[in-house]
Scaffold this active site. Sequence first.
Site, mmCIF file in Angstrom:
data_model
loop_
_atom_site.group_PDB
_atom_site.id
_atom_site.type_symbol
_atom_site.label_atom_id
_atom_site.label_comp_id
_atom_site.label_asym_id
_atom_site.label_seq_id
_atom_site.Cartn_x
_atom_site.Cartn_y
_atom_site.Cartn_z
ATOM 1 C CB SER A 74 -12.370 102.555 96.607
ATOM 2 O OG SER A 74 -12.809 102.005 95.388
ATOM 3 C CD GLU B 113 -12.671 97.397 92.308
ATOM 4 O OE1 GLU B 113 -13.360 98.180 91.616
ATOM 5 O OE2 GLU B 113 -12.430 96.225 91.964
ATOM 6 C CE1 TYR C 86 -7.145 101.433 94.686
ATOM 7 C CE2 TYR C 86 -9.379 100.662 94.250
ATOM 8 C CZ TYR C 86 -8.507 101.679 94.582
ATOM 9 O OH TYR C 86 -8.996 102.943 94.828
ATOM 10 C CG ASN D 181 -15.909 104.145 88.985
ATOM 11 O OD1 ASN D 181 -16.399 103.490 89.901
ATOM 12 N ND2 ASN D 181 -15.131 103.613 88.078
ATOM 13 N N PRO E 179 -8.946 89.401 85.827
ATOM 14 C CG PRO E 179 -6.911 88.747 86.753
ATOM 15 C CD PRO E 179 -7.652 89.948 86.260
HETATM 16 O O1 G4F Z 1 -12.134 103.055 84.565
HETATM 17 P P1 G4F Z 1 -11.822 101.796 85.271
HETATM 18 O O2 G4F Z 1 -10.446 101.265 85.138
HETATM 19 O O3 G4F Z 1 -12.229 102.038 86.793
HETATM 20 P P2 G4F Z 1 -12.534 101.012 88.008
HETATM 21 O O4 G4F Z 1 -11.870 99.716 87.813
HETATM 22 O O5 G4F Z 1 -14.011 100.992 88.217
HETATM 23 O O6 G4F Z 1 -11.802 101.720 89.226
HETATM 24 C C1 G4F Z 1 -11.883 103.127 89.445
HETATM 25 O O7 G4F Z 1 -12.959 103.443 90.309
HETATM 26 C C2 G4F Z 1 -12.826 102.913 91.644
HETATM 27 C C3 G4F Z 1 -14.072 103.357 92.408
HETATM 28 O O8 G4F Z 1 -15.048 102.368 92.242
HETATM 29 C C4 G4F Z 1 -11.558 103.432 92.276
HETATM 30 F F1 G4F Z 1 -11.439 102.960 93.542
HETATM 31 C C5 G4F Z 1 -10.376 102.994 91.441
HETATM 32 O O9 G4F Z 1 -9.187 103.507 91.993
HETATM 33 C C6 G4F Z 1 -10.554 103.571 90.032
HETATM 34 O O10 G4F Z 1 -10.515 104.980 90.130
HETATM 35 O O11 G4F Z 1 -12.820 100.628 84.779
HETATM 36 C C7 G4F Z 1 -14.218 100.782 84.796
HETATM 37 C C8 G4F Z 1 -14.865 99.593 84.092
HETATM 38 C C9 G4F Z 1 -14.395 98.231 84.607
HETATM 39 O O12 G4F Z 1 -15.498 97.374 84.723
HETATM 40 C C10 G4F Z 1 -13.476 97.714 83.497
HETATM 41 O O13 G4F Z 1 -13.422 96.286 83.406
HETATM 42 O O14 G4F Z 1 -14.513 99.620 82.709
HETATM 43 C C11 G4F Z 1 -14.165 98.310 82.303
HETATM 44 N N1 G4F Z 1 -13.287 98.406 81.113
HETATM 45 C C12 G4F Z 1 -13.602 97.907 79.886
HETATM 46 N N2 G4F Z 1 -12.588 98.139 79.037
HETATM 47 C C13 G4F Z 1 -12.079 98.975 81.055
HETATM 48 C C14 G4F Z 1 -11.633 98.812 79.743
HETATM 49 N N3 G4F Z 1 -11.339 99.607 81.996
HETATM 50 C C15 G4F Z 1 -10.131 100.102 81.613
HETATM 51 N N4 G4F Z 1 -9.374 100.754 82.543
HETATM 52 N N5 G4F Z 1 -9.638 99.941 80.343
HETATM 53 C C16 G4F Z 1 -10.356 99.304 79.358
HETATM 54 O O15 G4F Z 1 -9.904 99.174 78.219
#
Ligand code: G4F
Length: 276
Positions: free
Chosen positions: A83, A85, A109, A138, A239
């Site tokens: 990933s 990440e 993670y 992503n 965090p």
């Molecule tokens: O959609 P996210 O939760 O994806 P994230 O954390 O980038 O992780 C995904 O992609 C990774 C590949 O880089 C995978 F390895 C992992 O398993 C997963 O599929 O969040 C994307 C962004 C982050 O910066 C988060 O802080 O959106 C921001 N965000 C803002 N508000 C939010 C929210 N994320 C989520 N989930 N929920 C919110 O309300």
Amino acid sequence: MLTNHIFDSIKLEYADMLDMSSLCRVIKLFKPDEIYNLAAQSHVKISFDQPIYTSEVVALGTLRLLEAVKLIRPQAKVYQASSSEMFGNSIDEDGFQRETTSMAPVSPYGCAKVYAYNICNNYRNAYGLFISNGILFNHESPRRGINFVTNKVAREAVRIKLGKSKKLTLGNLKATRDWGNAKDYVYAMWLILNQNKPSDYICASGISKSVEQLCEYTFSSLNMDYKKYVTTDARYHRPQELNDLKGDSTKLLNIGWKAKYTFEDTIDEMVEHWLN
Ligand code: G4F
């Protein structure tokens, strides 16, 4: 149901990344030529709340799978879902992450994925197993869980449009991500495993957008102004945040991969799904 088209052509079997005997059992049963390890607790924010469970599944789970392959089916090719990440806030000078970028994960993670990536390389080199890492950025589709930001935004924007909801509450709007389409990325997984030699490949669109831009595009596709509906709350902040992701897929492009879908196609597909 989203999986109806494929249900008749697949055989499901129980196994658990926490239970090596179950992994051995299914490998003995199916004698696979190719194994795709997509198993995970994959939600980054949840990994802060459940760091030990996440690491057990993502890090040690991968090791259990590799041990099972080594003991029972060493001729199988293994694809490891690595990933973006894993990079954390490490970025090359030109603003991209690539196969050579150093890894400095900022979540439990991400740390667990780095362990899995390293143990895959170790087993490849030490035992001559065919193991390849796809370092995927992503990738989204209507099947994405609604606690990930793209589908959360698409679903809630549609609910607001239909009068079923009034507000969308998010965390960090400034973070940027390199969002691609799951269909393109699944093809990349197959392509990576069907090379003559095992290796590691970045899979990304090379285009980065902020969460705010995601909201802007999604709401405007429904003729709404996101500023009237989107609020933020600290409970959705992490965090420690991974601020910016943008991947360089040159190595993957050189073996014939090409994305068919844009960011806009992908969001349109998700909005369409919720409208229906
Ligand atoms: O959609 P996210 O939760 O994806 P994230 O954390 O980038 O992780 C995904 O992609 C990774 C590949 O880089 C995978 F390895 C992992 O398993 C997963 O599929 O969040 C994307 C962004 C982050 O910066 C988060 O802080 O959106 C921001 N965000 C803002 N508000 C939010 C929210 N994320 C989520 N989930 N929920 C919110 O309300």
